[in-house]
Design a protein around this motif. Structure first.
Motif, PDB file in Angstrom:
ATOM      1  N   ARG A 138       0.816  -1.224   0.000  1.00  0.00           N
ATOM      2  CA  ARG A 138       0.000   0.000   0.000  1.00  0.00           C
ATOM      3  C   ARG A 138       0.849   1.273   0.000  1.00  0.00           C
ATOM      4  O   ARG A 138       0.580   2.220  -0.724  1.00  0.00           O
ATOM      5  CB  ARG A 138      -0.891  -0.020   1.243  1.00  0.00           C
ATOM      6  N   LYS A 152      -7.467  -9.059  13.540  1.00  0.00           N
ATOM      7  CA  LYS A 152      -8.279  -9.358  12.365  1.00  0.00           C
ATOM      8  C   LYS A 152      -7.799 -10.632  11.666  1.00  0.00           C
ATOM      9  O   LYS A 152      -6.761 -11.180  11.990  1.00  0.00           O
ATOM     10  CB  LYS A 152      -8.234  -8.182  11.387  1.00  0.00           C
ATOM     11  N   GLU A 195     -19.110  -2.523   8.712  1.00  0.00           N
ATOM     12  CA  GLU A 195     -17.996  -2.443   7.768  1.00  0.00           C
ATOM     13  C   GLU A 195     -18.266  -3.326   6.537  1.00  0.00           C
ATOM     14  O   GLU A 195     -18.044  -2.915   5.396  1.00  0.00           O
ATOM     15  CB  GLU A 195     -16.685  -2.860   8.448  1.00  0.00           C
ATOM     16  N   MET A 205     -18.495  -2.284   2.597  1.00  0.00           N
ATOM     17  CA  MET A 205     -17.713  -2.923   1.528  1.00  0.00           C
ATOM     18  C   MET A 205     -18.631  -3.444   0.421  1.00  0.00           C
ATOM     19  O   MET A 205     -18.358  -3.282  -0.772  1.00  0.00           O
ATOM     20  CB  MET A 205     -16.886  -4.083   2.094  1.00  0.00           C
ATOM     21  N   LEU A 230     -13.099   1.249  11.870  1.00  0.00           N
ATOM     22  CA  LEU A 230     -12.356   0.761  10.702  1.00  0.00           C
ATOM     23  C   LEU A 230     -10.885   0.775  11.067  1.00  0.00           C
ATOM     24  O   LEU A 230     -10.381   1.777  11.576  1.00  0.00           O
ATOM     25  CB  LEU A 230     -12.616   1.672   9.505  1.00  0.00           C
ATOM     26  N   GLY A 231     -10.185  -0.332  10.814  1.00  0.00           N
ATOM     27  CA  GLY A 231      -8.786  -0.414  11.231  1.00  0.00           C
ATOM     28  C   GLY A 231      -8.690  -0.478  12.747  1.00  0.00           C
ATOM     29  O   GLY A 231      -9.619  -0.923  13.426  1.00  0.00           O
ATOM     30  N   TYR A 263     -11.509  -4.486   2.019  1.00  0.00           N
ATOM     31  CA  TYR A 263     -11.098  -3.209   1.429  1.00  0.00           C
ATOM     32  C   TYR A 263     -10.439  -2.289   2.460  1.00  0.00           C
ATOM     33  O   TYR A 263     -10.762  -2.343   3.641  1.00  0.00           O
ATOM     34  CB  TYR A 263     -12.310  -2.484   0.827  1.00  0.00           C
ATOM     35  N   GLY A 264      -9.588  -1.432   1.987  1.00  0.00           N
ATOM     36  CA  GLY A 264      -8.891  -0.474   2.848  1.00  0.00           C
ATOM     37  C   GLY A 264      -9.795   0.687   3.227  1.00  0.00           C
ATOM     38  O   GLY A 264      -9.582   1.825   2.797  1.00  0.00           O
ATOM     39  N   MET A 265     -10.775   0.412   4.063  1.00  0.00           N
ATOM     40  CA  MET A 265     -11.819   1.397   4.351  1.00  0.00           C
ATOM     41  C   MET A 265     -11.272   2.626   5.079  1.00  0.00           C
ATOM     42  O   MET A 265     -11.704   3.750   4.823  1.00  0.00           O
ATOM     43  CB  MET A 265     -12.934   0.754   5.175  1.00  0.00           C
ATOM     44  N   GLN A 295      -8.503   4.055   4.716  1.00  0.00           N
ATOM     45  CA  GLN A 295      -7.870   4.945   3.748  1.00  0.00           C
ATOM     46  C   GLN A 295      -8.881   5.602   2.817  1.00  0.00           C
ATOM     47  O   GLN A 295      -8.598   6.644   2.224  1.00  0.00           O
ATOM     48  CB  GLN A 295      -6.788   4.188   2.969  1.00  0.00           C
ATOM     49  N   LEU A 296     -10.046   5.008   2.688  1.00  0.00           N
ATOM     50  CA  LEU A 296     -11.090   5.683   1.904  1.00  0.00           C
ATOM     51  C   LEU A 296     -11.655   6.863   2.690  1.00  0.00           C
ATOM     52  O   LEU A 296     -11.960   7.919   2.125  1.00  0.00           O
ATOM     53  CB  LEU A 296     -12.213   4.693   1.553  1.00  0.00           C
ATOM     54  N   ILE A 297     -11.778   6.696   3.993  1.00  0.00           N
ATOM     55  CA  ILE A 297     -12.321   7.779   4.827  1.00  0.00           C
ATOM     56  C   ILE A 297     -11.324   8.941   4.915  1.00  0.00           C
ATOM     57  O   ILE A 297     -11.715  10.112   4.851  1.00  0.00           O
ATOM     58  CB  ILE A 297     -12.676   7.248   6.232  1.00  0.00           C
TER      59      ILE A 297
END
Lengths: 467, 467
Positions: free
Chosen positions: A168, A418, A441, A445, B186-187, B197-199, B201-203
């Motif tokens: 990433r 996770k 979440e 997605m 998230l995370g 998905y990299g949620m 990083q979307l936020i």
């Protein structure tokens, strides 16, 4: 399952028009390698209806448009080295292999950006960078065979993530063919970007479910001049793992901190037919430091050495890098040699909880009478626990594996962890994902997937189900 | 514009039930500070219908549910230091200020993670880290007043991004209230995560359009022991900027590389009433290096010094950090004192193209007879060009600004650049976004927004329009 159509003769003809007769495969022999990835076990095997091998992004776009129009699933695939069955066509349809898109397109030294096609091997990317004095910091253990496109699609981690982050952090942009067959460049040669949503980062790690990556913009950095590897050996896994936070607190940022448990060490020793140090009772911590100043590195190694000694290490050796990395990288292969069927877990937890997880794994191994070998990217909190089938009858294995996994992940989620640190979810972990991931979440997605792939043709049945 | 409802007396009553009488404001005097951000100009001012100040995440969730049910827009807001009007209620409705959510929740030293509420000032985050020997690496110029929540929502950049990346790279997780009022984490405290998905990083960088951040998990790193600042002065902007790639090629990774052009220097000098070195004809490059070893830093500074001398520097001074950073950080304020109305552009291009952009800006300044002052986070390719109104009549300014912006961004996009490196799009750059962004990318962003905010109540009319 959605109502997909089968690949018809007509569609095969159209595919051949796009990429030529020789790049469309339908014979079982040729498709066999594409029927699985690195995960073993009959239940993960599935043949696609055809394998297509486009040579450029425009061909990819045409193929995806065709698949989308015909409601035929399409599964993008790199080298097939994945550990989650993400690149297998479990819902049928086409496998789109990127192996012919293997060019390094541009080496932009001024901007320190490397632009490559998805089918370039990770090790080729590393080599290209190194030859001009740069570092490409992505380093998955499978780097000699994996493709960079797969690294990006799965957000591959690996051996240098402690210092440089996962894939990433190395990706500045991608060219993507969307599930509707449109070609778009997200990001680019930009070090910063606040121009709308972080779309590049959404694509990274989306496991081919949101589009097909046809070009990657990779960040380079200066190549450190020196590297030193230490092998610290401890009498217990707890002692070895307990060192990790202590090392990180010194202010030194190692480039990698790897843990191997004694079971894993012995298994590798048997596999390689090579004696490894203290293999009778030792647990390993491999610590590497990188930099430009030998004296600084020596100072750091001495500090780590002393710290380990104070905390009960059996020995701290200046490691022979070739030997020790060969041992570490043979972990998966050695386990496979011991037990063709095994389940490679990819647990990730806050770093401080690794010791608890390792203890829990040992306890559960006893409870279920199953052997578990552990290595960990310890400073990242990422534990690869290989649960071995060995001599267990298949029906016992099939019954017990979900039970032990259930207990493992109940514990992992209870400590803020996770399912996957770097291998991804794919098909293999989908049931666990739907069970353990936060439902809100998951809903987010799924909403994104539906929004970007309205016909659900792009690698369907991976990460989560839509219905 | 969507068919939103107005905030009714009934709704105000419900809001007061959730957060108390004194945390719901409707008087114009109290709402004035919330009617704009750091962008000047009447056309950007808009009063909300009410300002609400919740004290915790559960209250935020209840407020959002209420707004969503009543189809009332809701605009999350930090300290209001933004440069894109992202935190102004241009479509009416509520401003939700996070100023009462200002607690540092947890300092997890073992995992090197700081958990904070969104209303903590950036400088407080930095201070908390520093006090225990850690570095929080986000450092926007507005850090003394900005909130960390706003930093995350805009993916703030700043002065240390060369080495440590933007806010994006510092965020391991967020707690979010979704546009439908659901609370989700998230995370978390994870260094790696490949679980879907990299949620997170979307936020990051979504400018409050995909939900309201109620908690942030921040990455800490060891605090470097030493820092040295150099001020290199060149007789032309081209010479100063030309140095940047040369410095980056040495293998040294500075923590910051800032450029100030001569017009900007003189403007700051006037504003501060302090003589700055070589202000008659000098262009500045401020280079900082950080590390733990003084000798290494001295070596690096000498190498940079020599390199600058070989490339025509007028002088290279060991900078007085207080003085030079005060000058650099006064850039915006000094410009505002010169011309209350000005347009702060936030151009980002591949690093190698900065010189071309600066030349183009100079050419366009002459063509339109408008003064432009430049500073740049030069190694990031991020140029802040302040276009000054000064004595231009308002109607000339209003007519000319879009024309010059159009020419600027045509050029910027032609060299692989984008609208914003770190300020974001918000309301201010929306027209330019819709004009210059790739239409496929815009379509993807819109699809995500619709999917996650079906009623389009979360900060609508920002980044792009939906209709």
């Amino acid at each position: 399952m959605a109502n997909y159509n089968k690949v018809t003769q007509n569609m095969l003809r159209e595919l051949k028009e796009i990429i030529g007769e020789r790049s469309v495969w339908t014979s079982p022999e040729k498709m066999e390698p594409y029927s699985h990835d690195a995960v073993t076990g009959e239940k993960y095997v599935k043949y696609p209806e055809a394998v297509v091998l486009p040579g450029n992004a425009e061909q990819v776009a045409r193929i995806v448009k065709l698949a989308n129009r015909n409601l035929v699933p399409i599964v993008p695939r790199g080298a097939g080295t994945g550990y989650a069955c993400a690149a297998v066509a479990h819902e049928g349809g086409l496998i789109l292999s990127t192996e012919k898109m293997d060019r390094i397109l541009e080496f932009d030294e001024q901007n320190m950006v490397l632009v490559v096609e998805p089918g370039v091997r990770t090790s080729e990317v590393q080599k290209a960078a190194q030859e001009k004095g740069y570092l490409y910091a992505g380093e998955p253990s499978s780097g000699d065979s994996s493709f960079i496109g797969g690294n990006v699609a799965t957000n591959a981690g690996g051996l240098k993530a402690v210092k440089y982050g996962t894939t990433r952090q190395q990706v500045l942009g991608v060219q993507l063919v969307t599930p509707e067959g449109e070609l778009v460049t997200l990001g680019g040669k930009l070090k910063k970007d606040a121009t709308g949503y972080g779309m590049t980062q959404l694509i990274v790690g989306s496991e081919g479910t949101l589009g097909i990556i046809t070009k990657v913009y990779l960040r380079l950095m200066p190549q450190p001049q020196q590297v030193m590897d230490l092998l610290a050996i401890f009498p217990s896994s707890a002692a070895a793992i307990g060192m990790v936070a202590k090392i990180m607190q010194t202010g030194i940022t190692p480039v990698c901190v790897e843990f191997m448990d004694n079971r894993g060490i012995r298994c590798v020793e048997d596999f390689l037919g090579e004696k490894l140090p203290h293999s009778d009772n030792g647990h390993y911590l491999i610590v590497s430091v990188e930099g430009d100043h030998e004296t600084v590195l020596e100072e750091q190694c001495m500090a780590i050495d002393e710290l380990c000694a104070e905390n009960g290490s059996l020995a701290v050796l200046v490691a022979d890098p070739a030997k020790i990395w060969k041992a570490r990288k043979s972990f998966g292969e050695a386990n496979r040699a011991r037990s063709l069927i095994f389940s490679a877990e990819d647990i990730v937890v806050p770093m401080s909880r690794i010791a608890d997880v390792v203890e829990k794994l040992s306890e559960l191994g006893q409870k279920y009478n199953m052997t578990i070998h552990c290595v960990a990217h310890a400073a990242d909190g990422n534990i690869h626990a290989d649960i071995m089938k060995e001599e267990l009858p298949l029906e016992v294995w099939n019954r017990q594996l979900p039970l032990i996994q259930n207990e493992i992940y109940q514990f992992v989620y209870s400590v803020g962890g996770k399912l996957s640190g770097e291998h991804g979810i794919g098909y293999k972990r989908l049931e666990l994902m739907e069970k353990f991931a936060n439902p809100v979440e998951l809903k987010m997605m799924r909403a994104i997937k539906k929004a970007l792939d309205p016909n659900n043709i792009m690698n369907p049945g991976k990460i989560f189900r839509l219905e």
